[in-house]
Design an enzyme around this catalytic site. Sequence first.
Site, PDB file in Angstrom:
ATOM      1  N   ARG A 149     -12.438 -16.630  36.601  1.00 48.55           N
ATOM      2  CA  ARG A 149     -13.001 -15.441  35.937  1.00 48.55           C
ATOM      3  C   ARG A 149     -12.749 -14.176  36.765  1.00 48.55           C
ATOM      4  O   ARG A 149     -13.584 -13.272  36.829  1.00 48.55           O
ATOM      5  CB  ARG A 149     -14.489 -15.619  35.655  1.00 48.55           C
ATOM      6  CG  ARG A 149     -14.799 -16.834  34.787  1.00 48.55           C
ATOM      7  CD  ARG A 149     -16.259 -16.933  34.446  1.00 48.55           C
ATOM      8  NE  ARG A 149     -16.542 -18.194  33.765  1.00 48.55           N
ATOM      9  CZ  ARG A 149     -16.368 -18.434  32.467  1.00 48.55           C
ATOM     10  NH1 ARG A 149     -15.902 -17.470  31.698  1.00 48.55           N
ATOM     11  NH2 ARG A 149     -16.647 -19.606  31.959  1.00 48.55           N
ATOM     12  N   GLY A 150     -11.587 -14.138  37.397  1.00 48.40           N
ATOM     13  CA  GLY A 150     -11.200 -12.955  38.165  1.00 48.40           C
ATOM     14  C   GLY A 150     -11.511 -13.056  39.644  1.00 48.40           C
ATOM     15  O   GLY A 150     -10.980 -12.268  40.443  1.00 48.40           O
ATOM     16  N   PHE A 151     -12.364 -14.007  40.044  1.00 47.65           N
ATOM     17  CA  PHE A 151     -12.711 -14.136  41.457  1.00 47.65           C
ATOM     18  C   PHE A 151     -11.475 -14.426  42.298  1.00 47.65           C
ATOM     19  O   PHE A 151     -11.320 -13.913  43.416  1.00 47.65           O
ATOM     20  CB  PHE A 151     -13.731 -15.264  41.634  1.00 47.65           C
ATOM     21  CG  PHE A 151     -14.777 -14.972  42.665  1.00 47.65           C
ATOM     22  CD1 PHE A 151     -14.455 -14.412  43.888  1.00 47.65           C
ATOM     23  CD2 PHE A 151     -16.105 -15.264  42.421  1.00 47.65           C
ATOM     24  CE1 PHE A 151     -15.420 -14.145  44.850  1.00 47.65           C
ATOM     25  CE2 PHE A 151     -17.088 -15.002  43.363  1.00 47.65           C
ATOM     26  CZ  PHE A 151     -16.746 -14.440  44.582  1.00 47.65           C
ATOM     27  N   SER A 181     -10.014 -20.264  32.349  1.00 47.79           N
ATOM     28  CA  SER A 181     -10.467 -19.568  33.558  1.00 47.79           C
ATOM     29  C   SER A 181      -9.799 -20.103  34.819  1.00 47.79           C
ATOM     30  O   SER A 181     -10.462 -20.384  35.831  1.00 47.79           O
ATOM     31  CB  SER A 181     -11.992 -19.648  33.690  1.00 47.79           C
ATOM     32  OG  SER A 181     -12.631 -18.967  32.640  1.00 47.79           O
ATOM     33  N   PRO A 182      -8.467 -20.261  34.817  1.00 49.05           N
ATOM     34  CA  PRO A 182      -7.788 -20.798  35.999  1.00 49.05           C
ATOM     35  C   PRO A 182      -7.819 -19.849  37.193  1.00 49.05           C
ATOM     36  O   PRO A 182      -7.471 -20.261  38.305  1.00 49.05           O
ATOM     37  CB  PRO A 182      -6.356 -21.014  35.503  1.00 49.05           C
ATOM     38  CG  PRO A 182      -6.182 -20.000  34.423  1.00 49.05           C
ATOM     39  CD  PRO A 182      -7.514 -19.926  33.736  1.00 49.05           C
ATOM     40  N   LEU A 183      -8.235 -18.600  36.960  1.00 48.75           N
ATOM     41  CA  LEU A 183      -8.371 -17.645  38.062  1.00 48.75           C
ATOM     42  C   LEU A 183      -9.841 -17.385  38.387  1.00 48.75           C
ATOM     43  O   LEU A 183     -10.195 -16.349  38.971  1.00 48.75           O
ATOM     44  CB  LEU A 183      -7.654 -16.335  37.719  1.00 48.75           C
ATOM     45  CG  LEU A 183      -6.142 -16.449  37.584  1.00 48.75           C
ATOM     46  CD1 LEU A 183      -5.524 -15.143  37.133  1.00 48.75           C
ATOM     47  CD2 LEU A 183      -5.518 -16.910  38.901  1.00 48.75           C
ATOM     48  N   TYR A 239     -16.004 -15.361  19.415  1.00 53.32           N
ATOM     49  CA  TYR A 239     -15.606 -14.226  20.231  1.00 53.32           C
ATOM     50  C   TYR A 239     -15.663 -12.959  19.385  1.00 53.32           C
ATOM     51  O   TYR A 239     -14.770 -12.671  18.596  1.00 53.32           O
ATOM     52  CB  TYR A 239     -14.202 -14.417  20.798  1.00 53.32           C
ATOM     53  CG  TYR A 239     -14.009 -15.637  21.670  1.00 53.32           C
ATOM     54  CD1 TYR A 239     -15.082 -16.262  22.292  1.00 53.32           C
ATOM     55  CD2 TYR A 239     -12.745 -16.170  21.882  1.00 53.32           C
ATOM     56  CE1 TYR A 239     -14.901 -17.388  23.090  1.00 53.32           C
ATOM     57  CE2 TYR A 239     -12.543 -17.281  22.681  1.00 53.32           C
ATOM     58  CZ  TYR A 239     -13.620 -17.890  23.277  1.00 53.32           C
ATOM     59  OH  TYR A 239     -13.434 -19.007  24.064  1.00 53.32           O
ATOM     60  N   HIS A 270     -15.892 -26.562  20.077  1.00 55.72           N
ATOM     61  CA  HIS A 270     -16.125 -25.688  21.229  1.00 55.72           C
ATOM     62  C   HIS A 270     -17.157 -26.276  22.183  1.00 55.72           C
ATOM     63  O   HIS A 270     -16.994 -26.219  23.415  1.00 55.72           O
ATOM     64  CB  HIS A 270     -16.591 -24.320  20.726  1.00 55.72           C
ATOM     65  CG  HIS A 270     -16.266 -23.196  21.639  1.00 55.72           C
ATOM     66  ND1 HIS A 270     -16.266 -21.883  21.247  1.00 55.72           N
ATOM     67  CD2 HIS A 270     -15.916 -23.164  22.955  1.00 55.72           C
ATOM     68  CE1 HIS A 270     -15.947 -21.104  22.266  1.00 55.72           C
ATOM     69  NE2 HIS A 270     -15.730 -21.860  23.304  1.00 55.72           N
TER      70      HIS A 270
END
Length: 332
Positions: free
Chosen positions: A210-212, A206-208, A58, A126
């Site tokens: 990725r913002g969607f 990414s439980p959301l 990152y 990873h």
Amino acid sequence: MAIDIRTLGKTGLDVSEQGLGCMGMTFGYGEADATEARATIDRALELGVTLLDTADMYGPYTNEELIGRAVAGRRDRVVLASKVGNEVVDGKLTWRVNGRPDYIRRSIEGTLRRLGTDHLDLYYLHRVDPEVEVEETFGALAELVQAGLVRHLGISEAGPATIRRAHAVHPLTAVQTEYSLFTRDVEVNGVLETVRELGIGFVAYSPLGRGFLTGTIRDTSDIPEGIDFRRIAPRFKDENIRQNLPVVDQLSDLAAVTGTTVSRLALAWVLSRGEDVVAIPGTKRRRYLEENVSASDLTLSPDVLAAIDSIAPYGVTAGNRYPDAEMAALNR
């Protein structure tokens, strides 16, 4: 707002049920704001978030450096998790996977230096290198545990057979894989079943979606300009956004009926999957962090859970979560 503690794996790593995914603070999601990112980490610790998730790729490196500065003087208050395997050479991403033992041994030195610590609490592979036997890779990772440089081991985006092979070399504490109402693959591909059989914790990134699943993305114009991963992600192409929006809208309607927001509903759903599941929603802003943390106070009734399942069953989402090359590196 109250965050409970959950235990990852039989090896007993206690973490907050919500961690903080730090990637977007310096990488992958538009412009960085170091001041707000640092304030977000500070606020997370105030709210009881103990698990901070990063990786050497990152930035590269800048994410670990940011976290190292943020936790200086309070290392004992945090659980530091980082990852290795997406190859970085001379400070640049090669976009290759490298699981060779010599690369693993070299990489830990830089990670510890950047984080300002003498040990990692959790170190993930990873991605799985298809050219290196996973037993070789985890043999090197096990050496880091024996040397006291790492306390617990994990693996990310691996298939059931690989998880078993890695676990046989050294007990895994956590498997980290994308998991949300838009990405329910682990429920059907054997990953959740495998980790539960073996007594390994599960960390959902990414439980959301990725913002969607925040309800804020209606078309590609809502994705920040510049370097934002979602601009190349198939799921965020206009035609797929149009197909996925009705799902988000139905979830939003359900959230309104239950007196909450769609993002809180989606995150509470992930946390409801079991006491062995920990979510690491990523954010670089305090206001989103606080809404995420508040989802830990939300208990979903059986009727609401059933309604969610009817709206967002496995396979409902249009578009892959990564481009083809990255999809090939999953579930190895």
